[in-house]
Design a protein around this motif. Structure first.
Motif: not given
Length: 465
Positions: A47-51, A203-205, A325-328, A331-333
């Motif tokens: 991860s890198n921040g929210d990515w 959700v987060r990979g 997953s949008t969790g990767l 939020a809102g990307w």
């Protein structure tokens, strides 16, 4: 009684963590040593921040209830999503659904090409008659018989060369029987039908699952030692001594290893015979470089995986993280988030390239895809050195001889997992090999080498209860 046991685990990927969970469940406290800074192996999620980046595109599918139960015990229901498999091959600037559908092949690329492909397939089938393709056939022989020379050349010859870094004549057909489905001549189900390939996904990979496994182990007093490469594994009588790169030594009564089989043979003491070391040194792997690219613009790519067999692109496969997953992503990307997968040799030019060089390669591929590289907002590079064992007839014979030697000479040594057994297994198979290895450690009649021997195993559908 079980407290007298002191097993050592080398590697904190799916196999190593599963073995640790099984041992802890039976009242045994193992010690785990991981060479990298992360748990999860290829199934980690950097991860890198929210990515977050999934380096391999991990579909959570299994036919085994024990594996499914373990997955569900580690993450609550609200941390799982169901993902419909939507894959395609990019050929002649067209997305062709994969697994291949006969109707698409006959109509999507033009009537003449469709008839050419059908004629080639019928000729191959007529030449083979009712005889099945021999298990020892090369990938080229198998592919030509299964798809006809025209469609095999169009879809699979370049795919094998690019993603497996090998000539199709030098690869056996065994793994193809498991992973490449024949052409479907049925009309595919409509969008939204339940009769489709559906897989579970955290959700987060995938790394979310293995981070949860490590947290559960820590709660039980088992904390993996990260950044702890093993340089020696010495057997003296019935006692193992593992030596770390730091110089620390740790005793144990058994060793469970998921590090590459060639590496394991290289650290063993007493040193295996010369011919065993030579066979181990000949085992090869593909490395994987995943370059995650966030684009400000939204591109409508209706597939979560796109294979690129053609020569016009250097990338071997593209992931569309937004459909995993949008969790990767944050939020809102509302842009496009892609993962470009480059399959490379361990000593190849691209493997040693720095991040700037890799970014330029990705920009070239983006332009070839018709995507404006100026829309790139963020680039992340993830390198996975021992990603995929390469299998060929020589390596299969070598692995069998190494396996038999280790069983005779080191009965308390348990190779497991994809790299530990040098087999192209999925993570559920790696987990099963760990479960069987633990059962064997306790004297049960279980053989981890019998996991994933079904030549017609295919990932399909969602196991439900």
């Amino acid at each position: 009684m079980e407290s007298k046991r002191n097993p050592l685990i080398i590697g904190a990927g799916p196999a190593g963590l599963t073995a640790a969970l099984r041992l802890a469940k039976r009242g045994v406290t193992p010690r785990i040593f991981e060479a990298s800074a992360n748990v999860g192996g290829l199934a980690r999620t950097p991860s890198n921040g929210d990515w977050r980046v999934d380096p391999g595109g991990h579909r959570f599918f299994t036919r085994n209830e024990e594996v499914l139960d373990l997955w569900k015990s580690l993450l609550p229901p609200d941390q799982w999503i169901s993902v419909r498999r939507r894959s395609a091959m990019l050929v002649s600037d067209q997305y062709v659904r994969y697994p291949l559908v006969g109707r698409d092949l006959l109509t999507q690329m033009g009537f003449r090409r469709g008839m050419h492909g059908l004629g080639s397939l019928l000729c191959a089938r007529a030449g083979r008659g009712m005889r099945p393709v021999d298990a020892s056939a090369s990938f080229r022989e198998w592919g030509t018989n299964e798809f006809g020379r025209y469609w095999y050349t169009m879809f699979f010859d370049g795919y094998v060369r690019k993603t497996w870094l090998a000539d199709p004549d030098d690869i056996t057909s065994d793994w193809a029987n498991q992973r490449i489905r024949p052409i479907s001549w049925r009309v595919p189900p409509e969008h939204g039908s339940t009769d489709q390939d559906v897989f579970q996904y955290p959700v987060r990979g995938p790394g979310q699952l293995w981070e949860a496994a490590a947290a559960k182990l820590a709660h039980d007093g088992v904390v993996p030692a990260l950044n702890s490469p093993v340089v020696k594994a010495r057997l003296d009588g019935g006692t193992w001594t593992v030596e770390l790169q730091s110089g620390q030594t740790v005793p144990g009564d058994a060793v469970f290893s998921s590090i590459p089989l060639r590496s394991l043979v290289g650290v063993l003491e007493p040193e295996p015979p010369k011919h065993i070391r030579a066979m181990a040194a000949a085992l090869r792997h593909r490395s994987l470089i995943t370059v995650a690219v966030a684009l400000r613009k939204h591109y409508d790519i209706p597939y979560n995986w796109v294979y690129t067999p053609g020569k016009g692109l250097q990338v071997g496969r593209i992931q569309n993280y937004g459909l995993w997953s949008t969790g990767l992503s944050p939020a809102g990307w509302d842009g496009t988030y892609l993962g470009f997968e480059y399959f490379v040799g361990q000593d190849g030019e691209l493997w040693s390239a720095d991040d700037e060089r890799l970014k330029s390669v990705v920009e070239q591929d983006l332009r070839a895809l018709g995507i404006d590289s100026s829309a790139v907002e963020r680039v992340m590079v993830v390198r996975s050195r021992f990603a995929y064992p390469i299998s060929d007839p020589a390596s299969e014979r070598g692995v069998a001889r190494i396996r038999d030697f280790l069983r005779r000479t080191y009965p308390s040594l348990h190779p497991m997992g994809r790299n530990g057994m040098h087999r192209y297994d999925n993570q559920d198979h790696a987990m099963l090999s760990a479960m069987y290895s633990v059962a064997r450690y306790f004297g049960e009649d279980a053989d981890p080498w019998q996991v994933n021997t079904d030549r017609r195993y295919h990932e399909a559908g969602l196991l439900r209860r």
